[in-house]
Design a protein around this motif. Structure first.
Motif, short mmCIF file in Angstrom:
data_model
loop_
_atom_site.label_atom_id
_atom_site.label_comp_id
_atom_site.label_asym_id
_atom_site.label_seq_id
_atom_site.Cartn_x
_atom_site.Cartn_y
_atom_site.Cartn_z
N ASP A 235 0.86 -1.18 0.00
CA ASP A 235 0.00 0.00 0.00
C ASP A 235 0.90 1.23 0.00
OD1 ASP A 235 -2.46 1.64 0.74
OD2 ASP A 235 -1.27 1.89 2.56
N TYR A 236 0.68 2.15 -0.93
CA TYR A 236 1.55 3.32 -1.02
C TYR A 236 1.36 4.28 0.15
CZ TYR A 236 3.16 1.98 -5.64
OH TYR A 236 3.75 1.30 -6.67
N ALA A 237 0.15 4.37 0.69
CA ALA A 237 -0.08 5.28 1.82
C ALA A 237 0.78 4.89 3.01
CB ALA A 237 -1.56 5.28 2.20
N THR A 238 0.79 3.58 3.35
CA THR A 238 1.59 3.15 4.49
C THR A 238 3.06 2.94 4.13
OG1 THR A 238 0.84 0.87 4.10
CG2 THR A 238 -0.31 2.15 5.79
N SER A 239 3.36 2.85 2.84
CA SER A 239 4.77 2.82 2.43
C SER A 239 5.42 4.18 2.69
CB SER A 239 4.88 2.46 0.95
OG SER A 239 6.22 2.54 0.50
N VAL A 240 4.77 5.22 2.19
CA VAL A 240 5.30 6.57 2.41
C VAL A 240 5.18 6.97 3.88
CG1 VAL A 240 5.00 9.01 1.80
CG2 VAL A 240 4.77 7.24 0.04
N GLY A 241 4.10 6.53 4.54
CA GLY A 241 3.86 6.92 5.92
C GLY A 241 4.28 5.88 6.95
N PHE A 242 5.17 4.96 6.56
CA PHE A 242 5.49 3.86 7.48
C PHE A 242 6.18 4.34 8.75
CE2 PHE A 242 8.09 0.34 9.11
CZ PHE A 242 7.06 -0.55 9.38
N ALA A 243 7.03 5.34 8.66
CA ALA A 243 7.73 5.81 9.87
C ALA A 243 6.73 6.26 10.93
CB ALA A 243 8.68 6.95 9.51
N SER A 244 5.64 6.91 10.51
CA SER A 244 4.64 7.36 11.49
C SER A 244 3.84 6.19 12.04
CB SER A 244 3.71 8.40 10.85
OG SER A 244 2.99 7.85 9.77
N LEU A 245 3.59 5.17 11.21
CA LEU A 245 2.91 3.96 11.67
C LEU A 245 3.76 3.24 12.72
CD1 LEU A 245 0.48 1.91 11.09
CD2 LEU A 245 2.11 0.74 9.62
N ALA A 246 5.04 3.07 12.41
CA ALA A 246 5.95 2.39 13.33
C ALA A 246 6.14 3.17 14.63
CB ALA A 246 7.29 2.14 12.65
N ALA A 247 6.10 4.50 14.52
CA ALA A 247 6.26 5.33 15.72
C ALA A 247 5.10 5.10 16.70
CB ALA A 247 6.35 6.80 15.33
N VAL A 248 3.90 4.90 16.16
CA VAL A 248 2.75 4.60 17.03
C VAL A 248 2.99 3.27 17.75
CG1 VAL A 248 0.29 4.04 17.07
CG2 VAL A 248 1.13 5.93 15.65
N GLY A 249 3.48 2.28 17.01
CA GLY A 249 3.78 1.00 17.63
C GLY A 249 4.79 1.12 18.74
N LEU A 250 5.80 1.96 18.53
CA LEU A 250 6.83 2.16 19.55
C LEU A 250 6.24 2.82 20.79
CD1 LEU A 250 9.85 1.49 19.59
CD2 LEU A 250 10.30 3.83 18.79
N ARG A 251 5.42 3.85 20.59
CA ARG A 251 4.82 4.54 21.74
C ARG A 251 3.87 3.62 22.50
NH1 ARG A 251 4.31 8.78 18.07
NH2 ARG A 251 2.09 8.36 17.76
N GLN A 252 3.14 2.79 21.77
CA GLN A 252 2.13 1.92 22.38
C GLN A 252 2.69 0.55 22.77
OE1 GLN A 252 -0.86 2.93 23.16
NE2 GLN A 252 -1.00 4.85 22.01
N ARG A 253 4.00 0.34 22.57
CA ARG A 253 4.64 -0.96 22.82
C ARG A 253 3.88 -2.08 22.11
NH1 ARG A 253 8.30 -1.17 26.96
NH2 ARG A 253 7.66 -3.27 27.63
N LEU A 254 3.65 -1.84 20.81
CA LEU A 254 2.84 -2.72 19.98
C LEU A 254 3.70 -3.23 18.82
CD1 LEU A 254 -0.20 -3.59 19.82
CD2 LEU A 254 -0.52 -1.62 18.27
N PRO A 255 3.76 -4.55 18.59
CA PRO A 255 4.53 -5.05 17.45
C PRO A 255 4.01 -4.51 16.12
CG PRO A 255 4.00 -6.84 18.95
CD PRO A 255 3.19 -5.65 19.40
N VAL A 256 4.93 -4.10 15.27
CA VAL A 256 4.59 -3.62 13.93
C VAL A 256 5.34 -4.49 12.92
CG1 VAL A 256 4.70 -1.71 12.29
CG2 VAL A 256 4.19 -1.27 14.71
N TYR A 257 4.60 -5.07 11.98
CA TYR A 257 5.18 -5.95 10.96
C TYR A 257 4.99 -5.33 9.58
CZ TYR A 257 4.97 -9.29 14.78
OH TYR A 257 5.12 -9.91 16.00
#
Length: 337
Positions: A235-257
């Motif tokens: 998905d191009y939206a989450t490809s370009v925006g992946f850093a922000s998606l992963a940052a949420v996982g880091l803040r929430q202590r949630l695995p991101v794949y």
């Protein structure tokens, strides 16, 4: 300096034209327009500049060189980058046709869709970095496809992504997915993910977005719903925006794949299982060489990328309190941190 031996543009066009007489396609964008002299002209259209499609492009160009058509010598390379805009894609197809392109190359599903909606049906088209060529209109299967189109298919290994998540979190029951449903490839893979999740008794909660700017808020909503992990599709939206998606996982202590190997170094990305983008481009490049040498795309099947990459990020694992199973560490092709 001596020039390397290789088919001239006139000879290549003759080969392609001769093949057309036998039922193949013509390598011509507009039969009535005089052709520029020199080697064959390849119009390459890429949807976004990002590590994965850039790697696919690199693999494609390297394969051209190995096949006797190095850019600048064996072929004239005409490149366009659409910055994630379908309107720009379509306009750039017109530019490439006006420049006398003898073959069009799509890096991504949206460029393929744009090419097939604009270019003449007799013009050879090669694609890569494409998970859903069928949704773009390229054909019905790997062997039943438009007679002028061929390429490499890289539908994300979504079953492997879910199995990876379940291996790391054995009691995983719910995953969250952010994607743009207006992207044909993203919708296609989201449906595949749902099917694979159902077979594993996993629930998929979805937050649709219209673009990268909406990704972090959508990820936060999913975290608030109590998902056990965030997963990605092509998905191009989450490809370009992946850093922000992963940052949420880091803040929430949630695995991101992710399914994009280039994502593994992003803070917050726990693990990736995906295809080798360079191999993806190389497969398409080898197909392009066959067409340039006179083969008809109609006689060539689409080719599936087969080299799967498993990558793990220990820094992220420590930050969110996850431990990788020893067997998984031994199986990984790369471990960061």
């Amino acid at each position: 300096m001596a020039m390397p031996d290789g088919p001239s543009r006139r000879r290549v066009l003759g080969l392609l034209g001769g093949a057309a007489a036998g039922g193949a396609v013509l390598a011509a964008g507009c039969a009535s327009r005089p052709r520029p002299a020199g080697p064959p002209r390849l119009g390459l259209l890429q949807y976004v500049r990002a590590p994965a499609p850039d790697a696919a492009r690199r693999g494609f160009l390297e394969a051209l060189g190995r096949g006797g058509f190095p850019p600048g010598i064996g072929v004239v390379l005409l490149e366009r980058f659409a910055a994630g805009s379908m309107a720009t894609c379509r306009a750039q197809v017109g530019e490439l046709l006006a420049s006398g392109a003898d073959m069009l190359v799509a890096i991504g599903t949206p460029p393929l869709e744009a090419i097939l909606s604009v270019a003449p049906a007799r013009l050879p088209v090669v694609f890569c970095y494409c998970s859903n060529p069928w949704g773009a209109g390229a054909g019905a299967s790997y062997t039943e496809h438009r007679p002028n189109v061929v390429g490499s298919v890289s539908t994300s290994p979504l079953a492997a992504e879910l199995d990876l998540a379940r291996t790391i979190t054995t009691d995983l029951s719910t995953v969250g997915l952010v994607f743009n449903p207006s992207e044909a490839n993203a919708s296609f893979e989201a449906e595949l993910l749902r099917r694979e999740a159902s077979e594993r008794s996993l629930t998929v909660l979805i937050e649709p977005v219209a673009g990268p700017a909406e990704v972090p808020r959508a990820a936060e909503r999913l975290a608030g719903l109590g998902v056990g992990a965030l997963v990605r599709v092509g998905d191009y939206a989450t490809s370009v925006g992946f850093a922000s998606l992963a940052a949420v996982g880091l803040r929430q202590r949630l695995p991101v794949y992710s399914v994009d190997p280039s994502d593994i170094a992003t803070a917050g990305c726990l693990a990736v299982v995906g295809w080798d983008a360079v191999e993806d481009g190389a497969l398409a490049g080898a197909l392009a060489v066959k067409v340039l040498r006179g083969r008809s795309p109609s006689a060539l099947p689409f080719e599936a990328v087969e080299r799967k990459v498993l990558l793990l990020n220990r820094r992220t694992a420590r930050a969110i309190g996850v431990r990788f199973p020893p067997l998984l560490l031994r199986q990984a092709g790369g471990v960061l941190g």
